[in-house]
Write an enzyme that holds these catalytic residues in place. Structure first.
Site, mmCIF file in Angstrom:
data_model
loop_
_atom_site.group_PDB
_atom_site.id
_atom_site.type_symbol
_atom_site.label_atom_id
_atom_site.label_comp_id
_atom_site.label_asym_id
_atom_site.label_seq_id
_atom_site.Cartn_x
_atom_site.Cartn_y
_atom_site.Cartn_z
ATOM 1 N N THR A 1 -11.418 -0.601 63.876
ATOM 2 C CA THR A 1 -12.429 -1.297 64.698
ATOM 3 C C THR A 1 -13.820 -0.695 64.545
ATOM 4 O O THR A 1 -14.602 -0.681 65.488
ATOM 5 C CB THR A 1 -12.029 -1.279 66.188
ATOM 6 O OG1 THR A 1 -12.025 0.085 66.651
ATOM 7 C CG2 THR A 1 -10.657 -1.893 66.422
ATOM 8 N N ASP B 1 -7.308 1.500 66.289
ATOM 9 C CA ASP B 1 -8.006 2.740 65.928
ATOM 10 C C ASP B 1 -9.501 2.584 66.146
ATOM 11 O O ASP B 1 -10.121 1.653 65.648
ATOM 12 C CB ASP B 1 -7.730 3.069 64.456
ATOM 13 C CG ASP B 1 -8.423 4.347 64.023
ATOM 14 O OD1 ASP B 1 -7.812 5.418 64.155
ATOM 15 O OD2 ASP B 1 -9.590 4.271 63.565
ATOM 16 N N TYR C 1 -18.214 4.724 66.856
ATOM 17 C CA TYR C 1 -18.208 3.365 66.328
ATOM 18 C C TYR C 1 -19.082 2.437 67.178
ATOM 19 O O TYR C 1 -18.908 2.338 68.395
ATOM 20 C CB TYR C 1 -16.794 2.793 66.268
ATOM 21 C CG TYR C 1 -15.887 3.407 65.214
ATOM 22 C CD1 TYR C 1 -16.381 4.273 64.237
ATOM 23 C CD2 TYR C 1 -14.529 3.114 65.191
ATOM 24 C CE1 TYR C 1 -15.542 4.830 63.282
ATOM 25 C CE2 TYR C 1 -13.687 3.665 64.228
ATOM 26 C CZ TYR C 1 -14.208 4.525 63.287
ATOM 27 O OH TYR C 1 -13.369 5.077 62.338
ATOM 28 N N GLN D 1 -5.701 11.299 59.349
ATOM 29 C CA GLN D 1 -6.385 10.098 58.891
ATOM 30 C C GLN D 1 -7.365 10.482 57.779
ATOM 31 O O GLN D 1 -8.385 11.110 58.034
ATOM 32 C CB GLN D 1 -7.129 9.414 60.041
ATOM 33 C CG GLN D 1 -7.759 8.098 59.617
ATOM 34 C CD GLN D 1 -8.366 7.320 60.770
ATOM 35 O OE1 GLN D 1 -9.430 6.742 60.632
ATOM 36 N NE2 GLN D 1 -7.696 7.306 61.915
#
Length: 260
Positions: A21, A46, A51, A161
């Site tokens: 996202t 996620d 973000y 990740q």
């Protein structure tokens, strides 16, 4: 070869396709998209403190006031140099808790190892939240095996990740190490490398899209793999989920593995 459709991340069995996202902005349409993604069977949503200036977390928080046990919401903090300190991480974790409208974050990654702060100090801050029950599981992003193992001396690591896809294989050894240690490997930018010739040939053979072939290869590459392709389209999200049903032959997996 049929890849498993689920994996167990720490103590939760989830579908092996998630949703990234990093472009998600706050709108009624996107709140609806997140709710639809969960209803469609996405295993992980996620996000990160950084973000879209916080809009991604806020959208997810509004959309997921209630959600199934078969979903993990993951966020991250400490991306920029200097933000791995106890003071900076604490402020970001508190803000993420507020934006996500939750008392407990399912999975919290250290977004980057801070060049200005020892890894152990950054993880110590996150571990304190875990000890208080405000973070359930801890992850690391963009790390090698040595950093991962250092981190595991501080707190159990449930997921890594890293950037990994058909075209970018820097972290092959990390992928295998995670599988050996029972740690989920969450590749970001999983859909790079779609222009390799075998991808199109295999897609045509199966009546699949290029993205579905790339995702199916990732799922076959390691049982620890949990891709998180990003999209703002329900149609693309459903297309991505359908990759769970695509069975590649051993020869096709090998051909794709050699295409980088």
């Amino acid at each position: 070869m049929a890849a498993a459709r689920t994996l167990t991340l720490a103590d939760t069995e989830i579908a092996r396709i998630g949703l990234g996202t990093n472009r998600l902005r706050k709108s009624a349409e996107n709140v609806g998209l997140i709710a639809q993604a969960v209803a469609a069977g996405i295993g992980m949503v996620d996000t990160a403190h950084s973000y879209t200036g916080g809009e991604s977390e806020a959208t997810i928080g509004q959309a997921l006031s209630s959600r199934p046990d078969s979903l993990i919401v993951a966020t991250k903090g400490g991306y920029a140099p200097g933000t791995g300190s106890a003071e900076a991480l604490t402020a970001q974790i508190e803000e993420s808790l507020r934006r996500l409208r939750t008392d407990t974050i399912d999975l919290y990654y250290l977004h980057r190892v801070d060049p200005e702060t020892p890894l152990e100090e950054s993880l110590g801050t996150i571990a304190a939240y875990r000890d208080r029950g405000q973070i359930r599981h801890v992850g690391l992003s963009e790390v090698g095996i040595e950093q991962l193992e250092r981190g595991r001396q501080v707190v159990p690591i449930a997921a890594v990740q890293n950037r990994y896809n058909l075209a970018e294989r820097t972290h092959e050894e990390v992928v295998d190490h995670c599988a050996e240690q029972g740690i989920a490997f969450v590749p970001f930018f999983p859909l790079h490398g779609l222009d390799a010739r075998p991808v199109a040939e295999i897609a045509t053979r199966h009546g699949a899209t290029l993205a579905q072939v790339a995702l199916a290869w990732l799922l076959a590459r390691s049982p620890a793999m949990l891709p998180i392709p990003g999209t703002l389209s329900l149609e693309h999200l459903q297309e991505n989920l359908a990759a769970l049903e695509l069975e590649l032959s051993a020869d096709e997996v090998e051909l794709l593995s050699q295409s980088a």
